[in-house]
Design a protein around this motif. Structure first.
Motif, short mmCIF file in Angstrom:
data_model
loop_
_atom_site.label_atom_id
_atom_site.label_comp_id
_atom_site.label_asym_id
_atom_site.label_seq_id
_atom_site.Cartn_x
_atom_site.Cartn_y
_atom_site.Cartn_z
N VAL A 1 0.83 -1.20 0.00
CA VAL A 1 0.00 0.00 0.00
C VAL A 1 0.86 1.25 0.00
O VAL A 1 0.63 2.20 -0.77
N GLN A 2 1.86 1.30 0.85
CA GLN A 2 2.64 2.52 1.02
C GLN A 2 3.64 2.75 -0.11
O GLN A 2 3.94 3.90 -0.43
N PHE A 3 4.14 1.67 -0.71
CA PHE A 3 5.22 1.84 -1.68
C PHE A 3 4.96 1.17 -3.02
O PHE A 3 5.83 1.21 -3.90
N GLY A 4 3.80 0.56 -3.20
CA GLY A 4 3.46 -0.04 -4.49
C GLY A 4 2.97 1.01 -5.48
O GLY A 4 2.90 2.20 -5.20
N THR A 5 2.65 0.55 -6.68
CA THR A 5 2.12 1.42 -7.73
C THR A 5 0.60 1.47 -7.59
O THR A 5 -0.06 0.43 -7.50
#
Length: 735
Positions: free
Chosen positions: A633-637
């Motif tokens: 969630v925080q670092f995905g696309t």
């Protein structure tokens, strides 16, 4: 090298991964040629050169003949008064009162990397190979003032930044009346304008309208970027949507008064410009002094709004946000504000924290009310010492009791404000923004400290540092709950009073740089009545922002969706609160509240002791699930699937960089009689992979990536209002 110069044609070609930006020197003026899809680097002949012709009521500069006029020339940084009648990018006043200037190109340099901006936040590089920078030097020979236009190309990140610097090298003082950060003249005006606007608790609504002849603008005159308008606009070619069409994004790395505008002229060309709002602004430049304008970030996408957003997300997450928390998973937190407001004691705080810890929550945040005599919002801002009536054994005692078993502790501050009923104000009544002899307006019963004065900022840094050094605190919520009125400073002479608002921002940035450097182990989150200062300038110092004071799940669909057009998910605080909701008094299911909050930096704003046994079980599951998908969630696309601004349904999804996992969230606001069956066509997956798709109820199936992308995923039949579904996808087999 991403910047090319054709000396014969006097043409510059800036080239990123998928974008080209071209400009040309014509008769000493910097003109705009092209911004759009990437062109070949050896474009020796440009098929759309600048055309000239005699135009009625478009005068001609002296000695240039009757076919050359600045009124019809597409420019990079235009002035007013020397044959251009369109809105200018800058205005400079000489000692004799004249505002006529003529800046002519004299030289340029191309360098690897990206120079820092003096005193201002900006995007950055971690190695010289990431970016190339073009600096164009222009000089007004009469005033001996130098103007430097700076362009930086992030080749792989696919973005271009612009900034402007004025240097007074003459013997006389000059005054800047306008100093925008960028301007671009498009050859036509076949665009729609998109803006993010709203109000407190209703931030960043997506508003889209066609351009028309004349001036259209969004701006802030509030001393902050504001809830009302975000410092961002986009121009969309007609028909452009989430996934298709050409989009031009313009974002300002600044937290104060701004102006974003588009003028469509008599010949249907569009001039777009962005920067510090010239309203109530001026800046005196003495001989030898310089003025640096904030940075603008320009993004072109041929893949619609989604493509634009993903460029901004990657750039802002990795080359605007800084510090150890930039790449670290953010903790699940619980904040006591809506549970207790001002009415708590040490035992209540420890009780909430321990109950939260039992549910898997990692960070407790003590909000407003722990300092001075803060039993209401009418006193004590500025008195940053512990209220011993509420916390008789001091702050360290409470912090140590909360953290003894591994829970982290955070603290709320509002350091930019002062209450008239405070020890600080009684001691220093001139430390707030004010105008001598005028009444001092209040907002939320408070005044704004004058951060344009270094001694005020230094005092705040010391008071807050003393608190943060007194206990093992790992998180700070930095709030700001009042916009500026009576904007004046007791420390500035009359001729510099209109510099106050910008000097305030420079002072604030200096304070934030000191605080975050002193306490690199602390996660700072910015807040301004929620999202009233959700802007790139603040993200440079604090990698996340409280997205809105409105925690209602239905409202948050629009707020978080609109915010995502520019800002990465890792920057958004998103919490579950009690129902009926304290802002809109709506009751939504705990499942939907959790699903919406899972789509950001997850947390809670309530008293966990009030949960039923069933709710407690559900919260445990939500927290555990979030910890599993937190990195995704925080670092995905991020991909938007359905817009809450277009209907009753919202959907979005997150995909890992290697496309091996994803999370999909679907929301339906109101139930409908005899509704159609719904399916979602997913995005971002690998067409040749096979994925297991698991619903929250545990049901699991395996589907091919191409089927999920092109045929879609069925949404189950849902009953009742305010429903949500979340799916977890994991790679099973590579094709």
């Amino acid at each position: 090298m991403a910047i090319y110069f054709d000396e014969n044609a006097q043409r510059f070609h800036l080239q990123s991964k998928q974008t080209s930006y071209m400009l040309q020197i014509i008769k000493g003026f910097v003109t705009h040629l092209y911004w759009g899809r990437r062109l070949a680097e050896n474009t020796c002949r440009f098929p759309r050169p600048i055309r000239f012709g005699d135009r009625a009521f478009s005068p001609n500069p002296a000695g240039e003949g009757n076919e050359f006029s600045l009124d019809t020339l597409p420019q990079e940084y235009p002035a007013y008064g020397t044959t251009d009648f369109r809105v200018p990018a800058y205005e400079l006043q000489a000692e004799n009162g004249s505002t006529i200037t003529k800046f002519i190109y004299t030289s340029h340099r191309i360098v690897q990397g990206k120079p820092k901006l003096d005193e201002l936040p900006a995007t950055y590089v971690e190695s010289d190979g990431e970016a190339s920078t073009l600096e164009l030097t222009l000089v007004d020979q009469l005033l001996h003032v130098k103007l430097i236009l700076t362009y930086t190309v992030f080749e792989e990140l696919d973005a271009i930044t612009r900034s402007v610097r004025f240097i007074n090298e003459g013997p006389q003082q000059v005054r800047l009346l306008r100093a925008l950060s960028m301007s671009v003249d498009f050859a036509d005006a076949q665009f729609e304008l998109l803006q993010l606007s709203g109000s407190w608790a209703n931030e960043r609504n997506v508003i889209r309208r066609p351009l028309v002849q004349g001036l259209q603008a969004v701006e802030s005159r509030r001393g902050a970027s504001s809830h009302q308008h975000n410092p961002f606009i986009a121009l969309l070619r007609k028909g452009a949507d989430e996934d298709n069409g050409e989009v031009y994004g313009l974002s300002l790395v600044y937290s104060g008064n701004f102006l974003a505008q588009v003028e469509v002229d008599q010949y249907c060309s569009a001039r777009v410009s962005l920067g510090i709002n010239p309203f109530d602004f001026s800046w005196l430049l003495l001989p030898g002094e310089a003025f640096q304008a904030p940075e603008s970030v320009m993004v072109f996408s041929s893949q619609g709004l989604g493509g634009m957003s993903r460029i901004y997300h990657r750039l802002y997450r990795t080359r605007l946000c800084r510090g150890v928390f930039r790449d670290q998973p953010r903790p699940v937190l619980i904040n006591n504000w809506e549970a207790t407001y001002f009415h708590f004691n040490a035992e209540k705080i420890v009780q909430i924290a321990r109950k939260g810890e039992e549910l898997g929550i990692e960070l407790f945040v003590l909000d407003d009310g722990w300092f001075g005599r803060r039993d209401h919002d009418r006193s004590s801002l500025g008195d940053w010492f512990v209220d011993r009536k509420k916390l008789p054994n001091g702050l360290a005692d409470v912090v140590n009791r909360v953290t003894a078993s591994g829970m982290q502790f955070g603290l709320w501050f509002e350091p930019e404000m002062v209450s008239p009923d405070s020890e600080l104000y009684r001691k220093h009544p001139d430390w707030c923004l004010h105008v001598p002899g005028r009444e001092r307006s209040t907002g939320r019963n408070q005044l704004v400290l004058d951060f344009s004065r270094p001694e005020v900022g230094d005092a705040v840094v010391q008071m807050v540092s003393d608190i943060l050094s007194s206990a093992p605190i790992t998180y700070v919520k930095w709030d700001m709950n009042r916009h500026m009125t009576e904007i004046g400073s007791a420390a500035l002479p009359p001729e510099r009073q209109r510099e106050t608002a910008h000097r305030y921002m420079l002072g604030l940035y200096r304070v934030l740089e000191q605080m975050t450097s002193r306490f690199p182990h602390i996660l700072f989150e910015s807040c301004s009545g929620g999202g009233g200062r959700f802007d790139p300038g603040m993200l440079y110092y604090m990698p996340q922002t409280w997205t809105s004071d409105n925690t209602d799940a239905v409202s948050r669909l629009k707020i978080q969706y609109g915010t995502s057009l520019v800002y990465p998910i890792s920057t958004m605080g998103a919490h579950v609160s009690a129902v009926p909701n304290h802002q809109v008094h709506r009751s939504t299911s705990l499942t939907m509240r959790g699903s919406v909050a899972l789509s950001g930096n997850f947390g809670f704003e309530l008293d966990p002791a009030a949960f039923t046994e069933e709710e407690e079980k559900l919260v445990r599951a939500q927290v555990a699930f979030y910890k599993e998908v937190r990195g995704l969630v925080q670092f995905g696309t991020f991909y938007r699937l359905l817009s809450p601004f277009e209907g009753n349904e919202t959907a979005w999804m997150f995909v890992s960089d290697d496309q091996s996992e994803a999370m999909v969230a679907y929301f339906r606001v109101l139930a409908q009689p005899n509704p159609p069956f719904t399916s979602l066509r997913l995005k971002g997956l690998h067409a040749e992979y096979a994925y297991s798709v698991k619903e929250a109820d545990g049901a699991e199936e395996v589907y091919s990536g191409d089927a999920l992308l092109y045929a879609g995923l069925n949404v189950p039949v849902l009953k009742g209002d305010f429903q949500s579904v979340v799916w977890r996808l994991k790679l099973v087999e590579k094709g």
